[in-house]
Design a protein around this motif. Sequence first.
Motif, PDB file in Angstrom:
ATOM      1  N   GLY A  10       0.799  -1.233   0.000  1.00  0.00           N
ATOM      2  CA  GLY A  10       0.000   0.000   0.000  1.00  0.00           C
ATOM      3  C   GLY A  10       0.821   1.267   0.000  1.00  0.00           C
ATOM      4  N   ARG A  11       0.566   2.072   1.013  1.00  0.00           N
ATOM      5  CA  ARG A  11       1.076   3.434   1.168  1.00  0.00           C
ATOM      6  C   ARG A  11       2.597   3.539   1.075  1.00  0.00           C
ATOM      7  N   SER A  13       4.955   4.004   3.560  1.00  0.00           N
ATOM      8  CA  SER A  13       5.706   4.954   4.396  1.00  0.00           C
ATOM      9  C   SER A  13       6.933   4.286   5.025  1.00  0.00           C
ATOM     10  N   ALA A  87       7.472  -4.643   4.270  1.00  0.00           N
ATOM     11  CA  ALA A  87       7.197  -3.291   4.765  1.00  0.00           C
ATOM     12  C   ALA A  87       5.741  -2.964   4.452  1.00  0.00           C
ATOM     13  N   GLY A  88       4.852  -3.433   5.310  1.00  0.00           N
ATOM     14  CA  GLY A  88       3.428  -3.262   5.029  1.00  0.00           C
ATOM     15  C   GLY A  88       2.954  -4.205   3.943  1.00  0.00           C
ATOM     16  N   PHE A  89       3.523  -5.396   3.906  1.00  0.00           N
ATOM     17  CA  PHE A  89       3.073  -6.450   2.973  1.00  0.00           C
ATOM     18  C   PHE A  89       1.995  -7.253   3.687  1.00  0.00           C
ATOM     19  N   MET A  90       0.770  -7.234   3.142  1.00  0.00           N
ATOM     20  CA  MET A  90      -0.387  -7.691   3.900  1.00  0.00           C
ATOM     21  C   MET A  90      -0.813  -9.121   3.549  1.00  0.00           C
ATOM     22  N   ILE A 108       8.000  -5.961   9.672  1.00  0.00           N
ATOM     23  CA  ILE A 108       7.625  -5.025  10.734  1.00  0.00           C
ATOM     24  C   ILE A 108       6.147  -5.187  11.023  1.00  0.00           C
ATOM     25  N   HIS A 109       5.835  -5.222  12.325  1.00  0.00           N
ATOM     26  CA  HIS A 109       4.451  -5.439  12.765  1.00  0.00           C
ATOM     27  C   HIS A 109       4.085  -4.349  13.778  1.00  0.00           C
ATOM     28  N   PRO A 110       2.884  -3.763  13.651  1.00  0.00           N
ATOM     29  CA  PRO A 110       2.520  -2.637  14.515  1.00  0.00           C
ATOM     30  C   PRO A 110       1.933  -3.050  15.858  1.00  0.00           C
ATOM     31  N   GLY A 118      -1.197 -10.705  13.441  1.00  0.00           N
ATOM     32  CA  GLY A 118      -2.230 -10.722  12.396  1.00  0.00           C
ATOM     33  C   GLY A 118      -2.734  -9.337  12.048  1.00  0.00           C
ATOM     34  N   GLU A 174       7.820   3.040  14.030  1.00  0.00           N
ATOM     35  CA  GLU A 174       8.148   2.097  12.940  1.00  0.00           C
ATOM     36  C   GLU A 174       9.213   2.682  12.028  1.00  0.00           C
TER      37      GLU A 174
HETATM   38  C1  GAR Z   1       2.458  -0.417   8.926  1.00  0.00           C
HETATM   39  O1  GAR Z   1       1.855   0.057  10.113  1.00  0.00           O
HETATM   40  C2  GAR Z   1       2.960  -1.818   9.124  1.00  0.00           C
HETATM   41  O2  GAR Z   1       3.502  -2.065  10.403  1.00  0.00           O
HETATM   42  C3  GAR Z   1       1.684  -2.603   8.936  1.00  0.00           C
HETATM   43  O3  GAR Z   1       1.030  -1.979   7.847  1.00  0.00           O
HETATM   44  C4  GAR Z   1       1.401  -0.606   7.820  1.00  0.00           C
HETATM   45  C5  GAR Z   1       1.968  -0.320   6.447  1.00  0.00           C
HETATM   46  O4  GAR Z   1       2.198   1.073   6.299  1.00  0.00           O
HETATM   47  N1  GAR Z   1       1.957  -3.989   8.656  1.00  0.00           N
HETATM   48  C6  GAR Z   1       1.160  -4.975   9.035  1.00  0.00           C
HETATM   49  O5  GAR Z   1       0.128  -4.798   9.656  1.00  0.00           O
HETATM   50  C7  GAR Z   1       1.632  -6.352   8.638  1.00  0.00           C
HETATM   51  N2  GAR Z   1       0.690  -7.343   9.057  1.00  0.00           N
HETATM   52  P1  GAR Z   1       3.142   1.593   5.139  1.00  0.00           P
HETATM   53  O6  GAR Z   1       2.641   0.961   3.830  1.00  0.00           O
HETATM   54  O7  GAR Z   1       2.942   3.088   5.149  1.00  0.00           O
HETATM   55  O8  GAR Z   1       4.557   1.183   5.435  1.00  0.00           O
END
Ligand code: GAR
Length: 201
Positions: A10-11, A13, A87-90, A108-110, A118, A174
């Motif tokens: 996604g985004r 960041s 990096a934000g791979f869902m 990285i996990h928030p 999850g 993060e």
């Molecule tokens: C971040 O908060 C990351 O930790 C989280 O998605 C967001 C992605 O933001 N990841 C997960 O939840 C993984 N299961 P970003 O695209 O702006 O980096």
Amino acid sequence: SRKIGVLVSGRGSNLQSVLDRIADGYLPLEIAVVISDKADAYALERAEKAGIAAVAIPRKECVSKEEFEGKIDAALRAHGAELVVLAGFMRILSGNFVNKWTQKIINIHPALLPSFPGLDAQGQALEYGVKIAGCTVHFVDEGTDSGPIILQKPVPVLNDDTEESLAARILVEEHKAMPEALRLWALGKLEIQGRRVIVHP
Ligand code: GAR
């Protein structure tokens, strides 16, 4: 310098925080390729702006998870990646993929794992009512958000927090945590001993 591949959805960041720390010299790394499972991910634009190969591999265009992960694996190898950074791979990577990249995938996990693995980790933390939340950078094993922890950063949960305000506070951490972990990896300071990651001085 050592080459990494970054997987995004996604985004982007967190990708941007790594790009910025490579640019300012903190991270002795090269991003060889950015791969997204979503063709419209803003992260792909960030990669292109930085002059980095940006590849979309939409899951829906693959007949199976095996084909999807096979394409990701091939793109990573074609670009010479030595480490895979989530990096934000869902999406959850299969045991088959993880075993091809043993101790070579970082996520990285928030949340402060092992709490709230999850999806929607920040919402889970608010719902539970914890007073300390945060983020975790860890090596990926065959489980979901279960691999050896490299580092964690805490943040307070405040009385008037919403999911958005808490997620934003965690995101600030993060953007420090991932570059720190990658610098340790790039400098050869990380040693996995069972569940524990030893950080050499
Ligand atoms: C971040 O908060 C990351 O930790 C989280 O998605 C967001 C992605 O933001 N990841 C997960 O939840 C993984 N299961 P970003 O695209 O702006 O980096």
